[in-house]
Design a protein around this motif. Structure first.
Motif, mmCIF file in Angstrom:
data_model
loop_
_atom_site.group_PDB
_atom_site.id
_atom_site.type_symbol
_atom_site.label_atom_id
_atom_site.label_comp_id
_atom_site.label_asym_id
_atom_site.label_seq_id
_atom_site.Cartn_x
_atom_site.Cartn_y
_atom_site.Cartn_z
ATOM 1 N N ILE A 233 0.832 -1.200 0.000
ATOM 2 C CA ILE A 233 0.000 0.000 0.000
ATOM 3 C C ILE A 233 0.867 1.251 0.000
ATOM 4 N N VAL A 234 1.913 1.262 0.814
ATOM 5 C CA VAL A 234 2.814 2.421 0.863
ATOM 6 C C VAL A 234 3.468 2.649 -0.503
ATOM 7 N N ALA A 235 3.894 1.571 -1.158
ATOM 8 C CA ALA A 235 4.553 1.699 -2.463
ATOM 9 C C ALA A 235 3.585 2.233 -3.510
ATOM 10 N N LEU A 236 2.345 1.763 -3.492
ATOM 11 C CA LEU A 236 1.352 2.269 -4.444
ATOM 12 C C LEU A 236 1.077 3.748 -4.202
ATOM 13 N N GLU A 237 0.979 4.140 -2.970
ATOM 14 C CA GLU A 237 0.753 5.563 -2.669
ATOM 15 C C GLU A 237 1.943 6.403 -3.127
ATOM 16 N N GLN A 238 3.135 5.868 -2.984
ATOM 17 C CA GLN A 238 4.329 6.589 -3.451
ATOM 18 C C GLN A 238 4.298 6.767 -4.963
ATOM 19 N N ARG A 239 3.898 5.704 -5.686
ATOM 20 C CA ARG A 239 3.840 5.799 -7.135
ATOM 21 C C ARG A 239 2.758 6.771 -7.580
ATOM 22 N N ARG A 240 1.624 6.767 -6.910
ATOM 23 C CA ARG A 240 0.573 7.725 -7.246
ATOM 24 C C ARG A 240 1.083 9.149 -7.069
ATOM 25 N N ALA A 241 1.859 9.381 -6.039
ATOM 26 C CA ALA A 241 2.405 10.727 -5.816
ATOM 27 C C ALA A 241 3.347 11.118 -6.952
ATOM 28 N N VAL A 242 4.139 10.165 -7.435
ATOM 29 C CA VAL A 242 5.037 10.435 -8.562
ATOM 30 C C VAL A 242 4.221 10.789 -9.808
ATOM 31 N N PHE A 243 3.175 10.023 -10.081
ATOM 32 C CA PHE A 243 2.320 10.300 -11.235
ATOM 33 C C PHE A 243 1.657 11.671 -11.085
#
Length: 475
Positions: A233-243
């Motif tokens: 979940i943390v990794a997905l949230e990090q990727r969403r922030a990058v996008f």
């Protein structure tokens, strides 16, 4: 002497003379508006590198799954149409692109009555100046005409982008994509013109063959060691922030079902751990994907990315074809979808959340009036997406307006999105949608259910203002 091939100015407008006269006025308001293309599959690399498209087969035939599937239905092989085969498949793919074009042109009659015919006519005549209808006899001459055009600077991707009056083009990108081409475009001043879309499908469907590799790649690009559900979940949230930082406006979710039921955290952790061991069952995988839809809605309510859901396609119906040619080639087929009960847990939590915009698509048009329009007509977070894939046809779009408008109105929809991989077809698709909406609005005027000034305003909203508003940058 044969008359040059031209397109009728009233194509796709109503046949009734009185209604058509009104429709002409309405269409004139939208014909030259900029294009807001917020749900597509054009590769950002095409615009970043801005290289010539190559040849007609590469531009029109090979990447167009609508065109390919029609020819395949009549006995042509994917390999005969230049569709790349996977390494080691042993399939010899046709390399003579002129021959691929000849095969398409000689089968032009197969596209009669289809939206593919409309789009191709617009591209060939309006964009590339072809004045002869495709056929076995004309194939080589058209091919040479197109080769000459594609070699000229005005037909390179960025020049066509400007000529098409595209204001914003959204791509669709894997959650693990490094977005290098978007970064490059942003450095060149194209950051607001070409924006990414976050698509996490490969990560949330834990029973897909490539899932372990996807998780490893997620760990690498996010810098988070995804050794369990919480880190996932943390990794997905990090990727969403990058996008989001790269200009993304939306996320995109392709599921067979609309089922969105949350799991208890302990259950989610247990299923994720089983998946990491390669032991998750099909039932667990389905439950996890439904849970992740709720999680994605939660994330969207927090970061403002529009959440797009388009369920109802059984991918790779023919596993042999999919195995040889890869995804999106294996005869994807629509299935029946239920939304009302399936989405209730998600909407109980987020349906009235001011931070969520949930755009629902379907290719099961039986649910327009029964489920989707009533959901969009009451939940503030929900909007109806445009007719998609098998339904983005003239009559499909008319049926959508007839079925959805009386309950959801016009303003609980997103306006038109084109969902195309074929770059040159973008203006054709938007033009067709504008003509169909002009006809629908003209009928309301002719029936004295709408005044002309309202119809003109609504047409502009559907073509331009609603897509901009529905996919506004997150704040």
């Amino acid at each position: 002497m044969t008359e040059p091939w031209t397109l009728h100015p009233d194509r796709a407008l109503p046949a009734d003379p009185g209604v058509r006269s009104i429709a002409r006025q309405v269409y004139a308001q939208t014909a030259d508006l900029p294009i807001v293309s917020m749900h597509g599959h054009v590769d950002a690399r095409v615009l970043d590198e801005d290289q010539p498209f190559g040849d007609p087969a590469e531009l029109f035939v090979i990447p167009d799954h609508y065109l390919v599937r029609m020819l395949v239905s009549q006995g042509a092989g994917n390999h005969e149409l230049g569709v790349p085969a996977r390494a080691g498949s042993g399939v010899e793919v046709e390399q003579d692109h002129r021959e691929i074009w000849r095969r398409f042109a000689s089968n032009w009659r197969l596209f009669r009555g289809t939206p593919t015919r409309y789009w191709l006519e617009h591209e060939l005549v309006e964009v590339f100046g072809v004045d002869t209808r495709p056929s076995a006899k004309s194939a080589d001459a058209i091919y040479d005409h197109l080769l000459d055009a594609l070699a000229r600077p005005e037909f390179r991707p960025r020049a066509l982008f400007e000529r098409f009056r595209i204001e914003t083009l959204a791509t669709t990108d894997a959650a693990t994509d490094d977005l290098a081409h978007h970064t490059s475009l942003a450095r060149q001043g194209w950051g607001e013109k070409v924006v990414p879309t976050f698509r996490p499908d490969a990560l949330v469907h834990i029973d897909r063959p490539g899932w372990p590799a996807g998780v490893a790649e997620l760990s690498r690009v996010s810098g988070v060691d995804v050794d369990g559900y919480d880190a996932f979940i943390v990794a997905l949230e990090q990727r969403r922030a990058v996008f989001r930082a790269a200009g993304a406006r939306a996320t995109d979710h392709g599921h067979v079902s609309a089922e969105a039921t949350p799991l208890a955290d302990e259950d989610a952790r247990r299923i994720f751990a089983a998946a990491l061991r390669g032991e998750a069952t099909a039932a667990q995988a389905q439950a996890f994907s439904g849970h992740m839809l709720v999680e994605m809605a939660r994330m969207s309510s927090e970061d403002g990315l529009v959440m797009q859901l388009h369920p109802g396609v059984l991918r790779d119906h023919d596993p042999h074809i999919a195995g040889v040619f890869g995804p999106d080639t294996g005869f994807d087929i629509p299935v029946q979808v239920e939304y009302t009960r399936a989405l209730r847990p998600l909407l109980e939590r987020f349906g009235r959340h001011p931070g969520l915009r949930l755009v629902l698509f379907t290719i099961d048009e039986t649910v327009y009036s029964r489920e989707l329009a009533p959901l969009a007509g009451v939940y503030p977070a929900v909007r109806l997406g445009a007719p998609w894939w098998f339904l983005d046809s003239p009559d499909g779009m008319r049926r959508f307006r007839d079925a959805a408008t009386e309950t959801a109105g016009f303003y609980n929809t997103t306006g038109f999105v084109d969902d195309t991989r074929a770059f040159a077809s973008i203006p054709a698709r938007h033009d067709l949608a504008r003509r169909i909406d002009a006809g629908y609005l003209a009928r309301l005027v002719a029936e004295h259910r709408l005044d002309l000034d309202e119809a003109l305003e609504t047409a502009v909203d559907l073509a331009y203002e609603l897509p901009r508003e529905s996919y506004a940058p997150p704040v």
